[in-house]
Design an enzyme around this catalytic site. Structure first.
Site, PDB file in Angstrom:
ATOM      1  N   GLY A 196     101.471  68.717  81.998  1.00 32.32           N
ATOM      2  CA  GLY A 196     101.430  67.404  82.649  1.00 32.32           C
ATOM      3  C   GLY A 196     102.821  66.879  82.899  1.00 32.32           C
ATOM      4  O   GLY A 196     103.071  65.673  82.828  1.00 32.32           O
ATOM      5  N   THR A 224      95.428  58.933  71.688  1.00 30.05           N
ATOM      6  CA  THR A 224      95.439  57.617  72.328  1.00 30.05           C
ATOM      7  C   THR A 224      94.727  56.534  71.518  1.00 30.05           C
ATOM      8  O   THR A 224      93.775  56.816  70.790  1.00 30.05           O
ATOM      9  CB  THR A 224      94.750  57.721  73.712  1.00 30.05           C
ATOM     10  N   TYR A 263      86.249  59.369  78.189  1.00 35.05           N
ATOM     11  CA  TYR A 263      87.666  59.698  77.960  1.00 35.05           C
ATOM     12  C   TYR A 263      88.015  59.587  76.478  1.00 35.05           C
ATOM     13  O   TYR A 263      88.600  60.504  75.890  1.00 35.05           O
ATOM     14  CB  TYR A 263      88.552  58.749  78.796  1.00 35.05           C
ATOM     15  N   GLN A 280     103.825  60.364  84.409  1.00 31.80           N
ATOM     16  CA  GLN A 280     104.797  59.375  83.923  1.00 31.80           C
ATOM     17  C   GLN A 280     105.509  59.856  82.650  1.00 31.80           C
ATOM     18  O   GLN A 280     106.746  59.947  82.596  1.00 31.80           O
ATOM     19  CB  GLN A 280     104.063  58.065  83.636  1.00 31.80           C
ATOM     20  N   LYS A 321      89.163  62.610  73.998  1.00 34.13           N
ATOM     21  CA  LYS A 321      90.463  62.544  73.320  1.00 34.13           C
ATOM     22  C   LYS A 321      90.303  62.621  71.801  1.00 34.13           C
ATOM     23  O   LYS A 321      91.179  63.129  71.102  1.00 34.13           O
ATOM     24  CB  LYS A 321      91.197  61.262  73.718  1.00 34.13           C
ATOM     25  N   LEU A 369     100.740  66.905  77.342  1.00 35.72           N
ATOM     26  CA  LEU A 369     100.575  65.609  78.005  1.00 35.72           C
ATOM     27  C   LEU A 369      99.608  65.696  79.190  1.00 35.72           C
ATOM     28  O   LEU A 369      99.344  64.696  79.843  1.00 35.72           O
ATOM     29  CB  LEU A 369     101.941  65.093  78.500  1.00 35.72           C
ATOM     30  N   ALA A 370      99.078  66.874  79.462  1.00 27.91           N
ATOM     31  CA  ALA A 370      98.154  67.021  80.596  1.00 27.91           C
ATOM     32  C   ALA A 370      96.830  66.376  80.244  1.00 27.91           C
ATOM     33  O   ALA A 370      96.300  66.593  79.150  1.00 27.91           O
ATOM     34  CB  ALA A 370      97.940  68.502  80.899  1.00 27.91           C
ATOM     35  N   ALA A 371      96.298  65.588  81.148  1.00 31.66           N
ATOM     36  CA  ALA A 371      94.985  64.974  80.882  1.00 31.66           C
ATOM     37  C   ALA A 371      94.410  64.349  82.140  1.00 31.66           C
ATOM     38  O   ALA A 371      95.137  64.041  83.082  1.00 31.66           O
ATOM     39  CB  ALA A 371      95.116  63.884  79.817  1.00 31.66           C
ATOM     40  N   GLN A 372      93.095  64.168  82.142  1.00 26.84           N
ATOM     41  CA  GLN A 372      92.465  63.228  83.074  1.00 26.84           C
ATOM     42  C   GLN A 372      92.611  61.918  82.304  1.00 26.84           C
ATOM     43  O   GLN A 372      91.854  61.643  81.366  1.00 26.84           O
ATOM     44  CB  GLN A 372      91.008  63.636  83.292  1.00 26.84           C
ATOM     45  N   ARG A 417     104.361  54.429  86.626  1.00 24.96           N
ATOM     46  CA  ARG A 417     102.929  54.384  86.344  1.00 24.96           C
ATOM     47  C   ARG A 417     102.122  54.511  87.639  1.00 24.96           C
ATOM     48  O   ARG A 417     102.517  53.959  88.681  1.00 24.96           O
ATOM     49  CB  ARG A 417     102.649  53.019  85.689  1.00 24.96           C
ATOM     50  N   GLU A 420      92.735  54.605  72.746  1.00 16.36           N
ATOM     51  CA  GLU A 420      91.351  54.526  73.234  1.00 16.36           C
ATOM     52  C   GLU A 420      90.370  55.102  72.205  1.00 16.36           C
ATOM     53  O   GLU A 420      89.176  54.815  72.251  1.00 16.36           O
ATOM     54  CB  GLU A 420      91.205  55.296  74.548  1.00 16.36           C
TER      55      GLU A 420
HETATM   56  N1  GDD Z   1      92.673  49.885  85.912  1.00 15.69           N
HETATM   57  C1  GDD Z   1      92.247  48.620  85.970  1.00 15.69           C
HETATM   58  N2  GDD Z   1      92.055  48.007  87.188  1.00 15.69           N
HETATM   59  N3  GDD Z   1      92.012  47.969  84.811  1.00 15.69           N
HETATM   60  C2  GDD Z   1      91.611  46.689  84.880  1.00 15.69           C
HETATM   61  C3  GDD Z   1      91.408  46.009  86.084  1.00 15.69           C
HETATM   62  C4  GDD Z   1      91.637  46.720  87.292  1.00 15.69           C
HETATM   63  O1  GDD Z   1      91.473  46.203  88.403  1.00 15.69           O
HETATM   64  N4  GDD Z   1      91.032  44.746  85.806  1.00 15.69           N
HETATM   65  C5  GDD Z   1      90.993  44.626  84.481  1.00 15.69           C
HETATM   66  N5  GDD Z   1      91.343  45.799  83.902  1.00 15.69           N
HETATM   67  C6  GDD Z   1      91.372  46.066  82.447  1.00 15.69           C
HETATM   68  C7  GDD Z   1      90.578  47.303  82.045  1.00 15.69           C
HETATM   69  O2  GDD Z   1      89.174  46.983  82.021  1.00 15.69           O
HETATM   70  C8  GDD Z   1      91.193  47.561  80.679  1.00 15.69           C
HETATM   71  O3  GDD Z   1      90.585  46.741  79.717  1.00 15.69           O
HETATM   72  C9  GDD Z   1      92.657  47.142  80.859  1.00 15.69           C
HETATM   73  O4  GDD Z   1      92.700  46.370  82.060  1.00 15.69           O
HETATM   74  C10 GDD Z   1      93.642  48.272  80.929  1.00 15.69           C
HETATM   75  O5  GDD Z   1      93.185  49.214  81.855  1.00 15.69           O
HETATM   76  P1  GDD Z   1      94.087  50.470  82.320  1.00 15.69           P
HETATM   77  O6  GDD Z   1      95.425  50.001  82.740  1.00 15.69           O
HETATM   78  O7  GDD Z   1      93.297  51.251  83.290  1.00 15.69           O
HETATM   79  O8  GDD Z   1      94.353  51.263  80.972  1.00 15.69           O
HETATM   80  P2  GDD Z   1      93.408  51.653  79.730  1.00 15.69           P
HETATM   81  O9  GDD Z   1      93.752  50.728  78.608  1.00 15.69           O
HETATM   82  O10 GDD Z   1      91.995  51.763  80.137  1.00 15.69           O
HETATM   83  O11 GDD Z   1      93.907  53.117  79.396  1.00 15.69           O
HETATM   84  C11 GDD Z   1      95.314  53.454  79.340  1.00 15.69           C
HETATM   85  O12 GDD Z   1      95.779  53.357  78.023  1.00 15.69           O
HETATM   86  C12 GDD Z   1      95.239  54.299  77.085  1.00 15.69           C
HETATM   87  C13 GDD Z   1      95.859  54.021  75.737  1.00 15.69           C
HETATM   88  O13 GDD Z   1      95.192  52.955  75.133  1.00 15.69           O
HETATM   89  C14 GDD Z   1      95.494  54.856  79.916  1.00 15.69           C
HETATM   90  O14 GDD Z   1      96.868  55.117  80.039  1.00 15.69           O
HETATM   91  C15 GDD Z   1      94.898  55.896  78.987  1.00 15.69           C
HETATM   92  O15 GDD Z   1      95.206  57.200  79.480  1.00 15.69           O
HETATM   93  C16 GDD Z   1      95.508  55.708  77.587  1.00 15.69           C
HETATM   94  O16 GDD Z   1      94.964  56.652  76.700  1.00 15.69           O
END
Ligand code: GDD
Length: 339
Positions: A8, A123, A147, A12, A151, A78-81, A182, A125
């Site tokens: 990956g 993560t 996801y 980023q 993980k 670091l490769a992942a969906q 990002r 998550e």
């Molecule tokens: N993407 C996105 N788009 N998220 C939104 C939106 C939107 O329009 N509106 C609200 N959110 C909220 C999501 O519901 C979530 O609660 C939060 O914003 C963060 O979403 P993301 O930025 O998509 O990240 P994530 O927290 O789901 O996951 C990321 O962090 C993880 C570590 O905790 C990713 O980078 C994962 O790969 C990583 O493992």
């Protein structure tokens, strides 16, 4: 000269880690998937310093080849969906890459170079419906998405290979980490890119889902240092890497607008909530239910105490600095687009 293999590499974290390892004089090999159109993603500027190997986490033959070719001292997986929302649309692909892919890579290392040190990108998550606040290495897991579930498998198989085969295998439980690099599908970059477009008059409204979600956000550049530190210890172990602060998505939105000189006020609740520009009284933020997730992780807050104590890891970029860096970069990029 130490050799590292990063899967990956064009993402980023891969790009910041590659920069860090190059600055430490490593020979860096990067695993990338072959696409119909060649795309170096975030490593365009350093591609000539890196040896690219084409491969895929779901194809163990390609991973065996990658380990044979690179003969690495360190492997960073670091490769992942990595987009949580997509994991409901592609749950099988997500688990093939994020879960079984880790076993594929561990087996490739075990067969070809078992003494190589291994880093698994785990993560926050995995905490999902959090069982404790703040979350530490001892907090119980409760993933809330395909996801997160995939993980969690990746995390435990890493621990298991360490315990079964005495491999130097570490799992870094990283909380959200963002940057100017990002992808725009993630909420932080979606916000900073859209705020830049609103500021420059190209868009009117930022549409989001759950703005009450709270995240522990740091800068990717700081977090890749922790990955490297984990592989420089005497003994392999697992570490939480986090800022130790939590902020609502709504707060990220306000800070991003503030960075371009706009003061936002939120009105209403639920799907009727709006964000209004105080100066013009125009609605600049709306809720769109299509961005809500089938099940949500409402609150993440990590304790970086063990990483700080044992790895001597320290975060340098604060929440406000992170927002500012991202917004300023997007103002520049969007500005260049319209020139
Ligand atoms: N993407 C996105 N788009 N998220 C939104 C939106 C939107 O329009 N509106 C609200 N959110 C909220 C999501 O519901 C979530 O609660 C939060 O914003 C963060 O979403 P993301 O930025 O998509 O990240 P994530 O927290 O789901 O996951 C990321 O962090 C993880 C570590 O905790 C990713 O980078 C994962 O790969 C990583 O493992």
């Amino acid at each position: 000269m130490k050799k590292a293999l990063i899967t990956g590499i064009n993402g980023q974290d891969g790009s910041y880690l590659a920069e860090l390892l190059l600055s430490k004089n490593y020979k860096v090999f990067g695993l990338m998937r072959r696409k119909s159109k060649l795309d170096y993603g975030n490593i365009k500027h350093i591609k000539d310093k890196i040896e690219i190997i084409y491969g895929d986490m779901t194809d163990i033959v390609s991973l065996i080849n990658a380990v044979k070719l690179s003969q690495p001292d360190e492997v960073y997986n670091l490769a992942a969906q990595s987009f949580v929302a997509t994991s409901w649309e592609q749950p099988i692909a997500t688990s093939e890459i994020d879960a079984l892919g880790v076993t594929n890579l561990l087996e490739a290392i075990r067969t070809i170079k078992p003494e190589a040190k291994f880093y698994q990108a785990s993560t926050s998550e995995m905490y999902g419906l959090v069982q404790e606040i703040p979350q530490s290495e001892n907090t119980k897991f409760y993933p809330r998405s395909p996801y997160g579930v995939a993980k969690l498998y990746g995390h435990w198989i890493t621990v298991n290979y360490r315990e079964s085969y005495n491999m130097y295998a570490c799992s870094g439980i990283l909380f959200n980490h963002e940057s100017e690099r990002r992808g725009k599908e993630f909420v932080t970059r979606k916000i900073t890119d859209t705020v830049a477009r609103i500021k420059l008059g190209l868009l009117d409204v930022l549409e989001l889902g759950n703005m009450s979600a709270k995240r522990d956000w740091g800068h990717s550049k700081d977090y890749v240092k922790a990955m490297w530190l984990m592989l420089q210890q005497e003994k392999a172990d697992d570490y939480v890497v986090a800022s130790g602060e939590t902020h609502e998505v709504r707060e990220f939105v306000s800070s991003a607008f503030k960075a371009v000189g706009m003061d936002i006020e939120f009105k209403g609740t639920g799907i009727d909530e709006i964000g209004v520009d105080k100066a013009t009284q125009k609605t600049v933020v709306k809720v769109n239910p299509k961005y809500f997730r089938p099940s949500e992780v409402e609150l993440l807050l990590g304790s970086p105490e063990k990483a700080e104590r044992e790895l001597n890891w320290e975060r340098e970029i604060s929440f406000n600095e992170l927002v500012k860096l991202m917004v300023e970069n997007d103002i520049k990029l969007v500005g260049e687009e319209i020139l």
